[in-house]
Design a protein around this motif. Structure first.
Motif, PDB file in Angstrom:
ATOM      1  N   THR A  51      33.603  84.773  35.848  1.00 21.86           N
ATOM      2  CA  THR A  51      32.543  86.029  35.660  1.00 21.86           C
ATOM      3  C   THR A  51      31.358  85.815  36.802  1.00 21.86           C
ATOM      4  OG1 THR A  51      32.879  85.914  33.358  1.00 21.86           O
ATOM      5  CG2 THR A  51      30.840  86.741  34.107  1.00 21.86           C
ATOM      6  N   SER A  94      31.223  91.104  35.488  1.00 22.16           N
ATOM      7  CA  SER A  94      32.486  91.585  35.908  1.00 22.16           C
ATOM      8  C   SER A  94      33.234  90.237  35.995  1.00 22.16           C
ATOM      9  CB  SER A  94      31.950  92.493  37.381  1.00 22.16           C
ATOM     10  OG  SER A  94      33.323  92.524  37.931  1.00 22.16           O
ATOM     11  N   ASP A  95      34.658  90.512  35.651  1.00 22.10           N
ATOM     12  CA  ASP A  95      35.298  89.325  34.955  1.00 22.10           C
ATOM     13  C   ASP A  95      36.315  89.629  36.261  1.00 22.10           C
ATOM     14  OD1 ASP A  95      37.036  91.033  33.820  1.00 22.10           O
ATOM     15  OD2 ASP A  95      37.045  89.843  32.398  1.00 22.10           O
ATOM     16  N   GLY A  96      36.388  90.204  37.218  1.00 21.07           N
ATOM     17  CA  GLY A  96      37.978  91.176  37.918  1.00 21.07           C
ATOM     18  C   GLY A  96      38.445  92.860  37.694  1.00 21.07           C
ATOM     19  N   ASN A  97      38.172  92.338  35.698  1.00 15.48           N
ATOM     20  CA  ASN A  97      39.103  93.388  35.026  1.00 15.48           C
ATOM     21  C   ASN A  97      38.006  93.929  34.945  1.00 15.48           C
ATOM     22  OD1 ASN A  97      41.755  92.597  35.665  1.00 15.48           O
ATOM     23  ND2 ASN A  97      40.985  90.513  33.679  1.00 15.48           N
ATOM     24  N   GLU A  98      36.971  93.971  33.800  1.00 16.10           N
ATOM     25  CA  GLU A  98      35.738  94.458  33.054  1.00 16.10           C
ATOM     26  C   GLU A  98      34.596  94.741  33.762  1.00 16.10           C
ATOM     27  OE1 GLU A  98      35.078  94.929  28.326  1.00 16.10           O
ATOM     28  OE2 GLU A  98      36.226  92.931  29.024  1.00 16.10           O
ATOM     29  N   LYS A 100      30.685  95.290  32.211  1.00 11.36           N
ATOM     30  CA  LYS A 100      29.864  95.065  31.202  1.00 11.36           C
ATOM     31  C   LYS A 100      28.983  94.084  31.089  1.00 11.36           C
ATOM     32  CE  LYS A 100      32.150  91.544  28.756  1.00 11.36           C
ATOM     33  NZ  LYS A 100      32.986  90.635  27.550  1.00 11.36           N
TER      34      LYS A 100
END
Length: 126
Positions: A51, A94-98, A100
């Motif tokens: 993350t 960001s985790d690369g997908n989402e 938040k």
């Protein structure tokens, strides 16, 4: 060594990113250059996983607004004239997908903070 490296000019560096397996809660260290009531700099530690932290904000109770901190360098975020009182902090991740916002349900930085202290939050990033 520094003089020899500067003489070489620009040096290309290759690196690869690896995820960290550190467990536990996100921690903040009040940077040693912070000056109570005038300048607040925090170092985000124990991040772990893949993350990324894209932004950090502190909540100003008086105006009921989130104030964005500047990314000074690396994992250091700072703010001139920080709000007084206990400070809640939130992180844009960001985790690369989402992407938040993540935050604690309680104030993270105490009202009477001092440079050099380390604060453990109740936030875990995986």
């Amino acid at each position: 060594m520094a003089k020899q490296l500067f003489a070489k000019g620009v040096v290309e560096i290759e690196y690869s990113r690896v995820s960290c397996k550190i467990g536990g809660n996100l921690m903040l260290k009040i940077n040693k250059y912070s000056k109570y009531r005038h300048y607040l700099a925090i170092v985000v530690m124990n991040q772990g996983g893949v993350t990324d932290i894209l932004d950090v904000e502190v909540y100003e109770e008086e105006t009921k607004q989130w104030l964005s901190m500047r990314r000074a360098y690396g994992a250091v975020f700072d703010l001139t004239s920080p709000p007084s009182g206990d400070l809640n902090v939130r992180f844009l991740t960001s985790d690369g997908n989402e992407i938040k916002w993540v935050q604690s349900n309680k104030a993270v930085i105490p009202a009477e903070w001092k440079a050099g202290i380390t604060i453990e939050t109740d936030i875990q990033l995986s």
